[in-house]
Design an enzyme around this catalytic site. Structure first.
Site, short mmCIF file in Angstrom:
data_model
loop_
_atom_site.label_atom_id
_atom_site.label_comp_id
_atom_site.label_asym_id
_atom_site.label_seq_id
_atom_site.Cartn_x
_atom_site.Cartn_y
_atom_site.Cartn_z
N SER A 26 26.99 9.28 18.36
CA SER A 26 27.13 8.47 19.58
C SER A 26 27.34 7.00 19.21
O SER A 26 26.46 6.17 19.44
CB SER A 26 25.93 8.66 20.51
OG SER A 26 24.71 8.69 19.84
N GLY A 76 22.97 7.29 15.02
CA GLY A 76 23.11 6.67 13.70
C GLY A 76 24.33 7.24 12.99
O GLY A 76 24.93 8.22 13.43
N LYS A 100 19.76 11.96 10.99
CA LYS A 100 19.52 12.35 12.39
C LYS A 100 19.04 13.80 12.49
O LYS A 100 18.03 14.10 13.13
CB LYS A 100 20.80 12.21 13.24
CG LYS A 100 21.39 10.81 13.28
CD LYS A 100 22.61 10.73 14.17
CE LYS A 100 23.80 11.57 13.71
NZ LYS A 100 24.35 11.18 12.40
N1 LIG Z 1 35.83 11.36 12.19
C1 LIG Z 1 34.54 11.68 12.15
N2 LIG Z 1 33.61 10.73 12.37
C2 LIG Z 1 32.31 11.07 12.32
N3 LIG Z 1 31.84 12.31 12.07
C3 LIG Z 1 32.73 13.29 11.87
C4 LIG Z 1 34.11 13.01 11.89
N4 LIG Z 1 34.77 14.16 11.64
C5 LIG Z 1 33.85 15.12 11.47
N5 LIG Z 1 32.62 14.59 11.60
C6 LIG Z 1 31.39 15.42 11.56
O1 LIG Z 1 30.99 15.54 12.93
C7 LIG Z 1 29.63 15.16 13.09
C8 LIG Z 1 29.51 14.15 14.23
O2 LIG Z 1 29.64 14.75 15.46
P1 LIG Z 1 29.04 14.00 16.72
O3 LIG Z 1 29.29 14.89 17.88
O4 LIG Z 1 27.64 13.64 16.43
O5 LIG Z 1 29.94 12.69 16.81
S1 LIG Z 1 30.15 11.69 18.03
O6 LIG Z 1 28.82 11.43 18.63
O7 LIG Z 1 31.04 12.32 19.01
O8 LIG Z 1 30.75 10.48 17.46
C9 LIG Z 1 29.19 14.49 11.83
O9 LIG Z 1 27.91 15.05 11.59
P2 LIG Z 1 26.68 14.18 11.02
O10 LIG Z 1 26.99 13.93 9.59
O11 LIG Z 1 25.51 15.11 11.21
O12 LIG Z 1 26.53 12.93 11.82
C10 LIG Z 1 30.24 14.86 10.79
O13 LIG Z 1 29.77 15.92 9.99
N1 LIG Z 2 13.96 10.32 5.42
C1 LIG Z 2 14.80 10.72 4.48
N2 LIG Z 2 14.64 10.36 3.22
C2 LIG Z 2 15.50 10.76 2.26
N3 LIG Z 2 16.57 11.55 2.47
C3 LIG Z 2 16.81 11.93 3.72
C4 LIG Z 2 15.93 11.55 4.78
N4 LIG Z 2 16.40 12.09 5.92
C5 LIG Z 2 17.51 12.78 5.58
N5 LIG Z 2 17.75 12.69 4.25
C6 LIG Z 2 18.86 13.30 3.54
O1 LIG Z 2 20.05 12.64 3.95
C7 LIG Z 2 21.12 13.54 4.07
C8 LIG Z 2 21.71 13.44 5.49
O2 LIG Z 2 20.76 13.87 6.41
P1 LIG Z 2 21.18 14.48 7.78
O3 LIG Z 2 19.93 14.77 8.51
O4 LIG Z 2 22.13 15.62 7.57
O5 LIG Z 2 21.95 13.25 8.42
P2 LIG Z 2 22.87 13.19 9.71
O6 LIG Z 2 22.47 14.30 10.62
O7 LIG Z 2 22.61 11.85 10.29
O8 LIG Z 2 24.27 13.32 9.21
C9 LIG Z 2 20.55 14.93 3.76
O9 LIG Z 2 20.88 15.25 2.42
C10 LIG Z 2 19.06 14.76 3.91
O10 LIG Z 2 18.33 15.60 3.05
#
Ligand SMILES: Nc1ncnc2c1ncn2[C@@H]1O[C@H](COP(=O)(O)OS(=O)(=O)O)[C@@H](OP(=O)(O)O)[C@H]1O
Ligand SMILES: Nc1ncnc2c1ncn2[C@@H]1O[C@H](COP(=O)(O)OP(=O)(O)O)[C@@H](O)[C@H]1O
Length: 294
Positions: free
Chosen positions: A197, A123, A129
Site C-alpha cells: 500500500s 511497508g 510485513k
Molecule cells: N512491481 C512490484 N512492486 C512491488 N511488489 C511487487 C511488484 N511485482 C510483484 N510484487 C510482489 O507483490 C507483492 C506486493 O503486493 P501488494 O498487493 O502488497 O502491493 S500493493 O499494495 O498493491 O502495492 C510483493 O510482496 P511483498 O514482498 O510481501 O511486499 C512482491 O512480492
Molecule cells: N524482525 C525481523 N528481523 C529480521 N528479519 C526479518 C524480520 N522480519 C522479517 N524478516 C525477514 O525479512 C524477509 C522479508 O520478510 P517478509 O515478512 O516476507 O517481508 P514483506 O512481507 O514485507 O515482503 C524474510 O526473509 C524474513 O525472514
C-alpha cells in the site's frame, strides 16, 4: 423482500394496512406508522405518500404492520428508520437497499470477547510485513483472539488476480483490501491487512471506511538497503536488472505515513525479533481495549 414504490409499492398498500406520512418523515423520505393503529388511511393517499417520499418497505416493516404489541415496538423502530429505508445509488449500483439485521457487530464482539478492527501493515517489500502479520496472528491466537490475515501477495492469487502493479491497479487492490478488511472487522474479527500500500491517499481511503480508532496503521520503517539485502524472493535483483518495471522503492514510489498509530523501526544492527514487534502491537490493542468485549 424489499418492495419498491410505484407498482410494487401500490400492490403492497392494497394488501397491507395503510401507513401514514408526517412532514418530518416526508422530509427524511421516511414513512411513519401511527401508534393508534393503521385504520382509516385511503389507499390512494398511501400510494401517493410512498411515491412522494421514495420510501420502500422491507421484511421487518411488513412484519411490523402485521399487528400485536411486539409489532408496535417494531413500528416505532420503523419510525426510527430501522424498518423503513431509502433506496440508494452507490457507484454504478442503482436502487439498492441496505438490509439491517438485529444481530449486530457488538453482538458478535460479545460472543468473541474482542473488538473487531483492522491492523493495516504497510511497508516496502522485504520490510517484514508478512512475518509480523504471522507473529501477530500467533500471539493473538494464543490469547484466544480470532484474527484473519489479508496478505497482499495472497489476495492477488484470487480476488485481486485481475490487477497489475500500475498505480490505478494498486489503488483498486488497496480499495478492495480495505473493503474486505472492513467486513472482517464488522464480523468482530481482528483483521491483519499486510500489503505494501505505497500511496498515502489509498491508505487514507481505507482508514475512512472505518470508525475512529478501528483502523490501526502499522508502518514497517525499514530502510530500502535492508529490504534489498534481504531480498527473499529475488525481486529487487530483478528490478535492479530492469527485468521488473515499476518495483516499489526502485522505480515506483513508497510514501511513508506522516502520522500513524504504530511505527516499527528496524535499523542495521537493531532488528527486534518478529515476536517482539508483534508484542508491541498486542500491547497497543490491549491498551485500547480491543482485546476485551464491546
Ligand atoms: N512491481 C512490484 N512492486 C512491488 N511488489 C511487487 C511488484 N511485482 C510483484 N510484487 C510482489 O507483490 C507483492 C506486493 O503486493 P501488494 O498487493 O502488497 O502491493 S500493493 O499494495 O498493491 O502495492 C510483493 O510482496 P511483498 O514482498 O510481501 O511486499 C512482491 O512480492
Ligand atoms: N524482525 C525481523 N528481523 C529480521 N528479519 C526479518 C524480520 N522480519 C522479517 N524478516 C525477514 O525479512 C524477509 C522479508 O520478510 P517478509 O515478512 O516476507 O517481508 P514483506 O512481507 O514485507 O515482503 C524474510 O526473509 C524474513 O525472514
Amino acid at each position: 423482500m424489499a418492495l419498491a414504490a410505484g407498482g410494487a409499492g401500490r400492490s403492497l398498500v392494497s394488501r397491507r394496512p395503510p401507513v401514514a406520512e408526517s412532514p418530518a418523515a416526508a422530509a427524511l423520505g421516511l414513512l411513519r406508522i401511527p401508534r393508534r393503529g393503521l385504520r382509516g388511511w385511503g389507499k390512494g393517499g398511501i400510494a401517493a405518500a410512498m411515491e412522494g417520499s421514495r420510501t420502500y418497505m422491507n421484511d421487518s416493516a411488513e412484519d411490523a404492520v402485521g399487528g400485536g404489541e411486539g409489532a408496535l415496538r417494531s413500528k416505532v423502530d420503523c419510525v426510527n428508520g430501522s424498518g423503513l429505508r431509502r433506496m440508494s445509488n452507490v457507484g454504478n449500483s442503482s436502487n439498492i437497499l441496505w438490509h439491517k439485521c438485529s444481530v449486530e457487530k457488538a453482538d458478535r464482539e460479545q460472543l468473541l470477547r474482542q473488538k473487531g478492527c483492522v491492523i493495516w501493515v504497510t511497508g516496502l517489500s522485504g520490510s517484514g510485513k508478512s512475518t509480523l502479520a504471522c507473529a501477530l496472528a500467533r500471539g493473538l491466537h494464543a490469547r484466544g483472539k480470532l484474527t484473519y490475515i489479508l496478505d497482499g501477495d495472497n489476495v492477488r492469487h484470487g480476488l485481486n488476480s485481475d490487477l497489475s502493479f500500475k498505480a490505478e491497479d494498486r489503488a483498486e487492490n488497496i480499495r478492495r483490501m480495505g473493503e474486505v478488511a472492513k467486513l472482517f472487522a464488522d464480523a468482530g474479527v481482528i483483521c491483519i491487512a499486510s500489503l505494501i500500500s505505497p500511496y498515502r491517499k489509498d491508505r487514507e481511503l481505507c482508514r475512512s471506511l472505518l470508525k475512529e480508532g478501528e483502523f490501526i496503521e502499522v508502518f514497517m520503517d525499514v530502510p530500502l538497503s535492508i529490504c534489498e539485502s534481504r531480498d527473499p524472493k529475488g525481486l529487487y535483483k530483478l528490478a535492479r536488472a530492469g527485468k521488473i518495471r515499476g518495483f516499489t522503492g526502485i522505480d515506483d514510489p513508497y510514501e511513508p505515513p506522516l502520522s500513524c498509530e504504530i511505527v516499527l523501526e528496524q535499523k542495521d544492527g537493531s532488528c527486534a525479533s518478529p515476536d517482539r514487534l508483534a508484542g508491541r502491537v498486542i500491547s497497543y490493542l490491549e491498551e485500547k481495549g480491543y482485546l476485551s468485549p464491546a
